[in-house]
Design a protein around this motif. Sequence first.
Motif, PDB file in Angstrom:
ATOM      1  N   LEU A   1       0.837  -1.197   0.000  1.00  0.00           N
ATOM      2  CA  LEU A   1       0.000   0.000   0.000  1.00  0.00           C
ATOM      3  C   LEU A   1       0.876   1.254   0.000  1.00  0.00           C
ATOM      4  N   PRO A   2       0.558   2.219  -0.854  1.00  0.00           N
ATOM      5  CA  PRO A   2       1.402   3.421  -0.943  1.00  0.00           C
ATOM      6  C   PRO A   2       1.003   4.470   0.091  1.00  0.00           C
ATOM      7  N   ASN A   3       0.917   4.061   1.343  1.00  0.00           N
ATOM      8  CA  ASN A   3       0.450   4.997   2.361  1.00  0.00           C
ATOM      9  C   ASN A   3       0.927   4.586   3.743  1.00  0.00           C
ATOM     10  N   ASN A   4       0.842   5.533   4.663  1.00  0.00           N
ATOM     11  CA  ASN A   4       1.165   5.300   6.062  1.00  0.00           C
ATOM     12  C   ASN A   4       0.279   4.179   6.620  1.00  0.00           C
ATOM     13  N   TRP A   5       0.856   3.364   7.485  1.00  0.00           N
ATOM     14  CA  TRP A   5       0.130   2.195   8.007  1.00  0.00           C
ATOM     15  C   TRP A   5      -1.152   2.566   8.732  1.00  0.00           C
TER      16      TRP A   5
ATOM     17  N   VAL B   1      -6.995 -13.405   8.226  1.00  0.00           N
ATOM     18  CA  VAL B   1      -6.203 -12.528   9.084  1.00  0.00           C
ATOM     19  C   VAL B   1      -5.489 -11.566   8.153  1.00  0.00           C
ATOM     20  N   ARG B   2      -5.516 -10.296   8.470  1.00  0.00           N
ATOM     21  CA  ARG B   2      -4.736  -9.320   7.717  1.00  0.00           C
ATOM     22  C   ARG B   2      -3.697  -8.745   8.676  1.00  0.00           C
ATOM     23  N   VAL B   3      -2.466  -8.701   8.229  1.00  0.00           N
ATOM     24  CA  VAL B   3      -1.393  -8.166   9.067  1.00  0.00           C
ATOM     25  C   VAL B   3      -0.870  -6.893   8.404  1.00  0.00           C
ATOM     26  N   ILE B   4      -0.851  -5.812   9.192  1.00  0.00           N
ATOM     27  CA  ILE B   4      -0.441  -4.498   8.677  1.00  0.00           C
ATOM     28  C   ILE B   4       1.005  -4.271   9.108  1.00  0.00           C
ATOM     29  N   ARG B   5       1.909  -4.199   8.128  1.00  0.00           N
ATOM     30  CA  ARG B   5       3.331  -4.058   8.471  1.00  0.00           C
ATOM     31  C   ARG B   5       3.875  -2.759   7.892  1.00  0.00           C
ATOM     32  N   PRO B   6       4.201  -1.795   8.759  1.00  0.00           N
ATOM     33  CA  PRO B   6       4.745  -0.532   8.266  1.00  0.00           C
ATOM     34  C   PRO B   6       6.092  -0.753   7.594  1.00  0.00           C
ATOM     35  N   ARG B   7       6.317  -0.071   6.497  1.00  0.00           N
ATOM     36  CA  ARG B   7       7.575  -0.203   5.763  1.00  0.00           C
ATOM     37  C   ARG B   7       8.098   1.169   5.344  1.00  0.00           C
ATOM     38  N   GLY B   8       7.995   2.117   6.260  1.00  0.00           N
ATOM     39  CA  GLY B   8       8.372   3.484   5.944  1.00  0.00           C
ATOM     40  C   GLY B   8       7.166   4.373   6.160  1.00  0.00           C
TER      41      GLY B   8
ATOM     42  N   LYS C   1       4.690   3.820   3.239  1.00  0.00           N
ATOM     43  CA  LYS C   1       4.580   2.501   2.609  1.00  0.00           C
ATOM     44  C   LYS C   1       4.181   1.463   3.648  1.00  0.00           C
ATOM     45  N   THR C   2       3.273   0.584   3.261  1.00  0.00           N
ATOM     46  CA  THR C   2       2.756  -0.431   4.180  1.00  0.00           C
ATOM     47  C   THR C   2       2.600  -1.735   3.429  1.00  0.00           C
ATOM     48  N   GLU C   3       2.972  -2.832   4.062  1.00  0.00           N
ATOM     49  CA  GLU C   3       2.664  -4.138   3.478  1.00  0.00           C
ATOM     50  C   GLU C   3       1.486  -4.743   4.239  1.00  0.00           C
TER      51      GLU C   3
ATOM     52  N   CYS D   1      -6.124   1.559  -2.645  1.00  0.00           N
ATOM     53  CA  CYS D   1      -5.707   2.828  -3.259  1.00  0.00           C
ATOM     54  C   CYS D   1      -6.145   4.052  -2.466  1.00  0.00           C
ATOM     55  N   ILE D   2      -7.176   3.916  -1.603  1.00  0.00           N
ATOM     56  CA  ILE D   2      -7.724   5.125  -0.972  1.00  0.00           C
ATOM     57  C   ILE D   2      -6.701   5.759  -0.019  1.00  0.00           C
ATOM     58  N   GLY D   3      -5.939   4.923   0.687  1.00  0.00           N
ATOM     59  CA  GLY D   3      -4.912   5.463   1.584  1.00  0.00           C
ATOM     60  C   GLY D   3      -3.826   6.189   0.809  1.00  0.00           C
ATOM     61  N   GLY D   4      -3.499   5.673  -0.374  1.00  0.00           N
ATOM     62  CA  GLY D   4      -2.510   6.328  -1.226  1.00  0.00           C
ATOM     63  C   GLY D   4      -2.995   7.677  -1.718  1.00  0.00           C
ATOM     64  N   PHE D   5      -4.313   7.780  -1.968  1.00  0.00           N
ATOM     65  CA  PHE D   5      -4.861   9.081  -2.399  1.00  0.00           C
ATOM     66  C   PHE D   5      -4.730  10.111  -1.273  1.00  0.00           C
ATOM     67  N   VAL D   6      -5.027   9.660  -0.039  1.00  0.00           N
ATOM     68  CA  VAL D   6      -4.869  10.559   1.111  1.00  0.00           C
ATOM     69  C   VAL D   6      -3.402  10.972   1.248  1.00  0.00           C
ATOM     70  N   GLN D   7      -2.518   9.968   1.161  1.00  0.00           N
ATOM     71  CA  GLN D   7      -1.087  10.252   1.333  1.00  0.00           C
ATOM     72  C   GLN D   7      -0.604  11.271   0.297  1.00  0.00           C
ATOM     73  N   ARG D   8      -1.094  11.150  -0.935  1.00  0.00           N
ATOM     74  CA  ARG D   8      -0.688  12.102  -1.986  1.00  0.00           C
ATOM     75  C   ARG D   8      -1.235  13.498  -1.701  1.00  0.00           C
ATOM     76  N   ALA D   9      -2.466  13.535  -1.196  1.00  0.00           N
ATOM     77  CA  ALA D   9      -3.072  14.846  -0.894  1.00  0.00           C
ATOM     78  C   ALA D   9      -2.331  15.557   0.241  1.00  0.00           C
ATOM     79  N   LEU D  10      -1.707  14.757   1.116  1.00  0.00           N
ATOM     80  CA  LEU D  10      -1.037  15.339   2.281  1.00  0.00           C
ATOM     81  C   LEU D  10       0.380  15.818   1.975  1.00  0.00           C
ATOM     82  N   LYS D  11       0.839  15.555   0.756  1.00  0.00           N
ATOM     83  CA  LYS D  11       2.228  15.888   0.434  1.00  0.00           C
ATOM     84  C   LYS D  11       2.435  17.397   0.495  1.00  0.00           C
ATOM     85  N   TYR D  12       3.293  17.828   1.390  1.00  0.00           N
ATOM     86  CA  TYR D  12       3.555  19.249   1.615  1.00  0.00           C
ATOM     87  C   TYR D  12       2.260  20.043   1.795  1.00  0.00           C
TER      88      TYR D  12
END
Lengths: 409, 157
Positions: free
Chosen positions: A196-200, A308-315, A318-320, A358-369
Amino acid sequence: MSDAESSVAWPSNALSEVPFRVYTDQAQYELEQERLFKGETWNYLCLTVEIPKAGDYVSTTVGETAVIVVRGEDGAINAFVNRCAHRGNLLCLKRNGNVKEFSCIYHGWIYNLTGQLTGVAFEHGVKRQGGMPSDFHKEDHTLRRLRVAELNGLVFGTFSSRTPDLETWLGPDVVRGAKRVLNRPLHLLGRGTQVLPNNWKLYFENVKDTYHASILHLFLTTFKINRLSQPGGIFIDANGGNHFSYAKMDYSEDASYKDEGLRSDSDLRLADTSVIDQVDEYGDSISVQILTIFPGMVLQQVRNTIAVRVIRPRGVDKTELEWIHLGFDTDDEAMTERRLRQGNLIGSAGYIALEDGCIGGFVQRALKYNDEGNGIVMMGGHEAESQTFRASEAAIRGFWKHYRALMDA
Amino acid sequence: MQDVTIRLGVQELIGHYADCIDDDRLEDWPGMFTDQCRYLITSRLNHEAGLRQGIIYAASKGMLQDRVMAARRANLFEPHRYRHIIGPIRIDQIDDGVAVVRSNFIAVRIMHDGASTLFATGRYLDKIDIAGTPYRFIERLVVLDSDKIDTLLVIPL
């Protein structure tokens, strides 16, 4: 831990306002690793069925921290950091397997299945030269262990000695919800990871967000898998971070969706309805139950899909998200086939799940600067308490309650 | 020596399949399968471990049609396309009107803003009905080399 100061400023003590910077701040992210994932929380490690025999292991992560989970000679499950005490090398490079002991490839240091150092190559030198000094004691170099607990086929670990025992920490409602779903011996059906292209936290909040589900996901609404008008509710534990929401099957017409004119309430029809054909396997007509365990696990029953879904922060952005698809040992072929067909609802290509990729990635992009100010989570009030309705963001507020307590914010 | 006609027919089906997806003619995609069919996208790890649940599973042409309906009308996502590059096609076996065929692929994902990334690589393991014309897939297993999917998968591979 980072020396950098977190720039996250909370506007007040209210749970219903969340500073946007909490999703973008690198120092905040590093604090979360220390205070949440390595703090007073229980983190999902693996399934009991993955390590049935002595020496069976899986290597995984708690947050970003590499961890080995292994069944010992005595049958107990041990967990410790995947880091050699000598020079910090990864001890275990494979995802899973069976070993008698763990041997570091770098300098041949050996650990037993409880994480105790049992061998050091050339400890006494070569030809009486070199070797470790007399003040070196192998027993001083045991791998950092996690406390381990099991709950109906799931294995959890905690780094902290202060975390209450698992069931106390989860609270009685969440324990009841988990045991309801995991009521038979588990059978692994498959797994896969969605990047996922977003914060966990954006994903974890999304799972706790009963408000969005039937609006964003047309499939849920049109095919009456989950509408807010179905009877249901939300249970939130005393800490706030563990919860479950549920909805009962109810196919009656409801005016509230028609009145809102939502795109998700469509007239689409399926050519093959086997993707939604449910049997009431628990005998309680609950068609959806979503349960979260802070800070990174989800247990879902959506119709006859169990995962079971496991949320693993990767930066910080970025989240797996690992999907672990489950059935039960008691399933016959018809039940397995039913779960596999309904499996189209969930996962990285899931009819009711792919938007969440994709929705988390949209938020993450909107939050850029553009991350000053605060988001609001006021649906259903300002508190984080259990509710008998689901047009609510109470479980998200529960997440922030637990988060702020552990982060000291 | 296999019949050259069969080899060309199989090649045509597999090439047509990739074009149909890459050119956004998804409505033509279910028709390339027999009515009783099996389509599964999974990972090498699941496949080799005998784990049956993958990412997309269709057990009928209707389920394939529903995938197209969902991609067109139900699911929300940013517009994108794929470009499939198919490697050499090998026929393992021909028996009783069914060809057992394998081929490798890479699929590049091109987002609406032009960003192109390597989205998936893997192997097609096919059972193809060659008794009639045109040839059709009885079974298509899409075995991905990686068990990670970036963001989401909504267009079939």
